[in-house]
Scaffold this active site. Structure first.
Site, PDB file in Angstrom:
ATOM      1  N   TYR A  66       2.324  11.070 -11.796  1.00  0.00           N
ATOM      2  CA  TYR A  66       1.812  10.096 -10.829  1.00  0.00           C
ATOM      3  C   TYR A  66       1.264   8.871 -11.537  1.00  0.00           C
ATOM      4  CZ  TYR A  66      -1.222   8.006  -7.299  1.00  0.00           C
ATOM      5  OH  TYR A  66      -1.847   7.119  -6.459  1.00  0.00           O
ATOM      6  N   LEU A 121       0.815  -1.212   0.000  1.00  0.00           N
ATOM      7  CA  LEU A 121       0.000   0.000   0.000  1.00  0.00           C
ATOM      8  C   LEU A 121       0.851   1.265   0.000  1.00  0.00           C
ATOM      9  CD1 LEU A 121      -2.530  -1.128   2.780  1.00  0.00           C
ATOM     10  CD2 LEU A 121      -2.606  -1.632   0.325  1.00  0.00           C
ATOM     11  N   ASN A 145     -10.816   7.531  -5.983  1.00  0.00           N
ATOM     12  CA  ASN A 145     -10.683   8.213  -4.695  1.00  0.00           C
ATOM     13  C   ASN A 145     -11.275   7.321  -3.602  1.00  0.00           C
ATOM     14  OD1 ASN A 145      -9.859  11.228  -5.335  1.00  0.00           O
ATOM     15  ND2 ASN A 145     -11.336  10.601  -6.893  1.00  0.00           N
ATOM     16  N   PRO A 182     -45.211  13.650  38.604  1.00  0.00           N
ATOM     17  CA  PRO A 182     -46.246  12.754  39.140  1.00  0.00           C
ATOM     18  C   PRO A 182     -47.640  13.365  39.042  1.00  0.00           C
ATOM     19  CG  PRO A 182     -44.348  12.801  40.607  1.00  0.00           C
ATOM     20  CD  PRO A 182     -44.118  13.867  39.583  1.00  0.00           C
ATOM     21  N   GLY A 183     -48.596  12.539  38.644  1.00  0.00           N
ATOM     22  CA  GLY A 183     -49.981  12.967  38.561  1.00  0.00           C
ATOM     23  C   GLY A 183     -50.336  13.703  37.285  1.00  0.00           C
ATOM     24  N   LYS A 231       2.586   4.876 -11.241  1.00  0.00           N
ATOM     25  CA  LYS A 231       1.744   3.765 -10.783  1.00  0.00           C
ATOM     26  C   LYS A 231       1.630   2.690 -11.859  1.00  0.00           C
ATOM     27  CE  LYS A 231      -0.120   3.675  -7.274  1.00  0.00           C
ATOM     28  NZ  LYS A 231       0.334   3.206  -5.940  1.00  0.00           N
TER      29      LYS A 231
END
Length: 373
Positions: free
Chosen positions: A104, A54, A133, A283-284, A108
């Protein structure tokens, strides 16, 4: 135990792969990266049963750096493999730019030829991938991909430059690549007759669409609004965006609506999945006493004790569901039934609510009607 060597192990793909390999277990993972001396490479190669190559130079102002870091390094690596005299499978991360005539791309493409020459000489299996990408967690802004740059800058309120909104970009997601690589690592046999492989799926989006989508992630957080996570590209981009969040700013306040009954706030909203909100009820106190024509809901008491009541609009029968935090129950709220939830305990009651649509004050689909006449 299989020994796997990963070159470029501190790069974007390398870091994700090394974590996955160690998590899987059953592998000895060797790493080669910029911190290693070239003289260390032969000993590492001699120990490897499988090699993921890689390492490489992605950005440089000097053509020579592309040649040295991509072509010549790959040739040397392949020579070391051939010298070892073993049929070591080699997985090579190339680029779709290998088809282009630029420094590049040429470097490669020449590196690919070195890998194929190793295959021809030794008959060792090789896996040659040309990646578009790549995006995902641990990518580097201003280096790996425009996604990383957009996510980093937008999540921090920094400006981004969009030069050509109509430009179409192709992407692969890091986890798809890692899964493909893990499949290779787990194989006991390799096919030497195939040398070129493709990663799937490939996603396409314009630069303008990408910018606007990532910007919507930041704006959505302020509104508790989630994107369309049923769309794989949106889901993975959103995950990537969140991975770039400032770790010191992950928490944010809720917009509490407070009255004499207690409080309520919206947790998340989605045009595709409705919304979740949370309430604290004293409550209630009774909430509700209304019905919906089309909206459906789910109630779940996670603290305290309560009573959920229903009555069909066309009759007088009241159905009751006692709920509490000792026996967690989820109660469906169908349309056409007026309903209420009362805190019958002595402590505050906390309830999670889900509705299948985001509340629209212009079209609330909420009509007052007491359950108990």
């Amino acid at each position: 135990m299989k020994t796997i060597l990963v070159t470029g192990s501190e790069g974007f793909i390398g870091r994700n792969l090394c974590v996955a390999l160690r998590r899987q277990g059953g592998f000895e993972v060797l790493e080669f990266n910029r911190r290693h001396l070239p003289a260390e490479l032969p000993k590492l190669v001699a120990r490897a049963n499988l090699l993921f190559h890689l390492a490489g130079i992605n950005r440089s102002q000097e053509e020579r750096e592309f040649t040295d870091g991509n072509t010549l390094f790959t040739r040397r690596l392949c020579d070391e493999l051939a010298t070892a005299g073993r049929l070591v499978p080699l997985v090579f991360s190339s680029s779709i730019q290998a088809a282009l005539d630029n420094p590049y791309g040429r470097s490669k493409r020449d590196a690919e030829e070195a890998v194929l020459d190793y295959h021809r000489r030794s008959r060792a299996p090789v896996y040659l991938y040309r990646f578009p990408n790549v995006f995902g967690k641990w990518s580097r802004p201003q280096y790996n991909t425009v996604v990383a740059t957009f996510c980093y800058n937008i999540s921090r309120g920094l400006p981004v430059q969009v030069s050509n909104r109509a430009k179409l970009i192709q992407f692969a997601y890091i986890d798809d690549i890692v899964r493909a690589f893990m499949d290779i690592a787990l194989r006991s046999e390799h096919d030497s007759s195939v040398t070129r492989y493709e990663i799937q799926p490939i996603y396409s989006i314009t630069v303008g669409e990408l910018h606007d989508l990532i910007l919507s992630f930041r704006e959505g957080r302020e509104k508790s609004l989630l994107p369309d996570l049923a769309n794989p590209l949106v889901k993975y981009l959103y995950s990537t965006y969140v991975s770039f969040s400032d770790v010191h700013k992950l928490a944010y306040g809720a917009d509490l609506k407070t009255d004499d009954r207690g409080w309520l706030f919206e947790l998340i909203k989605s045009p595709h999945a409705g919304q979740i909100f949370v309430s604290r009820t004293r409550p209630g106190i009774t909430r509700g006493n209304h019905y919906h024509d089309a909206k459906i809901e789910k109630f779940c008491v996670i603290q305290g004790t309560g009573l959920i009541r229903f009555r069909h609009l066309l009759d007088d029968q009241v159905v009751e569901y006692p709920v509490n935090d000792r026996e967690i129950r989820i109660v469906d709220i169908p349309p056409g039934y007026t309903h209420s939830i009362e805190n019958t305990g002595t402590d505050d009651m906390i309830t999670l609510f889900w509705a299948n649509e985001i509340f629209d004050p212009q079209k609330p689909d909420t009509y007052f009607e007491k359950v108990l006449r």
